[in-house]
Design a protein around this motif. Structure first.
Motif, short mmCIF file in Angstrom:
data_model
loop_
_atom_site.label_atom_id
_atom_site.label_comp_id
_atom_site.label_asym_id
_atom_site.label_seq_id
_atom_site.Cartn_x
_atom_site.Cartn_y
_atom_site.Cartn_z
N TRP A 1 59.92 44.17 75.00
CA TRP A 1 60.41 42.73 76.15
C TRP A 1 58.97 42.73 76.60
O TRP A 1 58.61 41.51 76.16
N LEU A 2 58.35 43.38 77.65
CA LEU A 2 57.50 42.85 78.34
C LEU A 2 56.17 43.05 77.80
O LEU A 2 54.97 42.32 76.85
N ALA A 3 56.07 44.08 76.74
CA ALA A 3 55.09 43.83 75.93
C ALA A 3 54.96 42.52 74.91
O ALA A 3 53.25 42.70 74.99
N THR A 4 55.57 42.39 74.35
CA THR A 4 55.85 41.27 73.12
C THR A 4 55.36 39.59 74.43
O THR A 4 54.47 39.13 73.53
N ALA A 5 55.77 40.05 75.44
CA ALA A 5 55.48 38.52 76.31
C ALA A 5 54.30 38.54 76.58
O ALA A 5 54.23 37.59 76.44
N PHE A 6 53.60 40.39 76.88
CA PHE A 6 52.53 39.75 77.39
C PHE A 6 51.34 39.27 76.28
O PHE A 6 50.18 38.53 76.14
N ALA A 7 51.77 39.47 74.87
CA ALA A 7 51.03 39.53 73.53
C ALA A 7 51.01 38.08 73.06
O ALA A 7 50.20 37.32 72.60
N HIS A 8 52.17 37.60 73.38
CA HIS A 8 52.67 35.89 73.16
C HIS A 8 50.98 35.09 73.82
O HIS A 8 50.77 33.94 73.91
N ILE A 9 51.08 35.02 75.36
CA ILE A 9 50.22 34.75 76.49
C ILE A 9 48.85 35.19 75.97
O ILE A 9 48.10 34.46 76.11
N ALA A 10 47.84 36.22 75.31
CA ALA A 10 47.48 37.45 74.56
C ALA A 10 46.47 37.15 73.46
O ALA A 10 45.61 36.43 73.34
N ARG A 11 47.80 35.60 72.66
CA ARG A 11 47.07 35.63 70.92
C ARG A 11 46.46 34.54 71.30
O ARG A 11 46.92 33.68 71.49
N ALA A 12 45.24 34.99 70.97
CA ALA A 12 44.47 33.81 71.32
C ALA A 12 44.66 32.19 69.56
O ALA A 12 44.61 31.09 69.97
N ASP A 13 45.51 32.57 68.97
CA ASP A 13 46.07 31.82 67.87
C ASP A 13 47.50 31.34 68.21
O ASP A 13 47.91 30.66 66.82
N SER A 14 48.21 31.97 69.00
CA SER A 14 49.69 31.15 69.60
C SER A 14 49.23 30.10 70.30
O SER A 14 48.62 29.25 70.93
N GLU A 15 50.61 29.70 70.50
CA GLU A 15 50.81 27.99 70.53
C GLU A 15 50.94 28.24 72.14
O GLU A 15 49.96 27.99 73.04
N LEU A 16 51.29 29.55 72.76
CA LEU A 16 51.18 29.72 74.87
C LEU A 16 49.94 30.16 74.75
O LEU A 16 49.61 29.81 75.97
N GLY A 17 48.89 31.04 73.91
CA GLY A 17 47.93 31.22 73.95
C GLY A 17 46.93 30.31 74.67
O GLY A 17 45.88 30.64 75.44
N ARG A 18 47.11 29.65 73.48
CA ARG A 18 46.31 28.43 73.62
C ARG A 18 46.18 27.19 74.58
O ARG A 18 45.99 26.94 75.34
N GLU A 19 48.17 27.47 74.91
CA GLU A 19 48.12 26.95 76.21
C GLU A 19 47.88 27.75 77.47
O GLU A 19 47.44 26.96 78.73
N ALA A 20 47.33 28.55 77.47
CA ALA A 20 47.33 29.62 78.68
C ALA A 20 45.93 29.87 78.94
O ALA A 20 45.28 29.58 80.21
N VAL A 21 45.09 29.79 77.49
CA VAL A 21 43.46 29.31 77.86
C VAL A 21 43.56 28.28 79.11
O VAL A 21 42.74 27.40 79.64
N GLN A 22 43.43 26.70 78.78
CA GLN A 22 43.45 25.46 79.24
C GLN A 22 43.72 25.29 80.48
O GLN A 22 43.29 25.24 81.82
N VAL A 23 45.76 26.33 80.84
CA VAL A 23 46.02 25.40 82.04
C VAL A 23 45.58 26.51 82.96
O VAL A 23 44.96 26.46 84.29
N LEU A 24 44.78 28.02 82.48
CA LEU A 24 44.82 28.90 83.81
C LEU A 24 43.59 28.59 83.99
O LEU A 24 42.55 28.43 85.28
N ALA A 25 42.09 27.82 83.12
CA ALA A 25 41.33 27.40 82.73
C ALA A 25 41.27 25.91 83.88
O ALA A 25 40.28 25.53 85.07
N ALA A 26 42.27 25.24 83.83
CA ALA A 26 42.72 24.42 84.99
C ALA A 26 42.69 24.48 85.51
O ALA A 26 42.59 24.24 87.87
N SER A 27 43.08 25.60 86.30
CA SER A 27 44.10 25.50 88.00
C SER A 27 43.53 26.27 88.79
O SER A 27 43.59 26.46 89.95
#
Length: 369
Positions: A1-27
């Motif tokens: 479960w944890l590994a899958t959650a980390f992978a969701h954020i780490a994937r550059a081609d996923s919706e959550l991954g793209r959001e992560a880069v934008q949100v983390l850069a802004a914050s």
């Protein structure tokens, strides 16, 4: 479960991954390429295999593990954009429900973890919540900490000491306060390779983390080495550009560079600087890619220079050291950093010690049989 959650954020081609880069850069104020690098190097290694091995690693002869407590309170810092990943993930890995108090200045990754865990598994998602409020609300912090069986705190020395005093008397407590890194380059090192690797360590997180190097001791040709590091930082200014620098640090940077130019040679560019000062005291920079290079006769002279850093020295990046074990044994009392090759100072392995403590410190209790 944890590994899958980390992978969701780490994937550059996923919706959550793209959001992560934008949100983390802004914050965080980091550039998007820097955030992408941080996500890849922090979350990428947290695979199922790595987490499974980490969870199975702790053993104590003649003992069995006690069941985890009812709540682990994690107080997060905001200086390293991906720091929340392990701070939140490791207590969950060892079976603790987690209530995290995120920095009011940057709670982006802690919030993304909620979304990623919900996608991964609802049961695990129910074991984690994050709250954000200003540090002045001490009554809220008291309520948070006094319900916890374990408290893990990150931040300045002052904030960690305050949290320690507020934690319940029977709660296990682990505090991670202020820290910095240094580098040592021996005379046998490949200077070009060492400069390339050290420049990455300096550029990572814009030199804002507790593992970021602020000074490098060099056994030979210090001015030439400083020039090489400056050249490498110029390349990284293109591929991993520096983020915006807060106005209140601009004056500190100007002063730091001015002293470097007065005491020795200053090699600078747009968004980075390296000073070579031959000999002198450590001058911790304001971060944001400003590195001091000092000369040293040999490794035997280094312990005396490291002693004043004490517990705040979190990591040493080395190059040209034949016997790292002997080097480690020469370090002064009270100094227990992680020692690694240059280029890996900001990329600790999943099982790496933190402040000389294993990742499960404060999370495991044992029943002697």
């Amino acid at each position: 479960w944890l590994a899958t959650a980390f992978a969701h954020i780490a994937r550059a081609d996923s919706e959550l991954g793209r959001e992560a880069v934008q949100v983390l850069a802004a914050s965080s104020g980091l550039s998007e390429p820097m955030v992408r690098w941080a996500i890849d190097t922090t979350l990428g290694p947290l695979t199922f295999e790595a987490l499974h091995a980490l969870e199975r690693a702790p053993t104590l002869a003649g003992c069995v593990r006690a069941r985890p407590g009812k709540l682990c309170a994690v107080v997060l810092a905001g200086n390293v954009v991906t720091g929340a990943a392990r701070a939140i993930g490791y207590p969950l890995l060892f079976g603790w429900p987690v209530l995290a108090k995120a920095s009011s200045g940057d709670d982006a990754l802690a919030r993304l973890m909620e979304a990623a865990l919900a996608e991964s598994d609802p049961e695990l998602a129910d074991a984690y919540r994050v709250v954000t409020y200003a540090s002045q609300h001490e009554a809220l912090t008291t309520l948070l900490l006094q319900q916890a069986d374990a408290v893990i705190a990150y931040g300045s020395d002052q904030s960690v000491n305050t949290i320690r005093a507020q934690a319940g008397a029977t709660a296990s407590f682990v505090g991670h306060g202020h820290g910095l890194g240094v580098a040592f380059v021996g005379r046998e090192a490949d200077y070009e390779a060492a400069a390339h690797a050290l420049a990455l360590d300096v550029a990572a997180y814009d030199q804002r983390g507790c593992l970021s190097p602020h000074v490098a001791w060099v056994e030979r040709d210090g001015a030439d080495f400083a020039s090489l590091v400056q050249r490498e930082l110029a390349q990284l200014a293109v591929t991993l550009p520096r983020g915006r620098m807060p106005y209140d640090l601009a004056g500190a940077q100007l002063s730091w560079r001015g002293v470097g130019a007065m005491r020795g040679q200053l090699f600078e560019g747009d968004g980075y600087a390296v000073s070579f000062e031959q000999e002198g005291p450590i001058r911790v920079s304001p971060g944001y890619r400003n590195l001091q290079v000092l000369a040293v006769d040999d490794a035997s002279a280094l312990p005396a220079r490291l002693s004043p850093l004490g517990v705040h020295l979190k990591t040493i990046g080395v190059a040209g050291v034949r016997d790292v074990t002997t080097f480690a044994r020469s370090l002064p009392a009270g100094v227990a950093p992680r020692i690694c090759e240059l280029g890996e100072m900001q990329i600790p392995q999943p099982e790496a010690l933190h402040d000389a403590l294993p990742p499960w410190e404060g999370l495991l209790r044992w029943i002697q049989v």
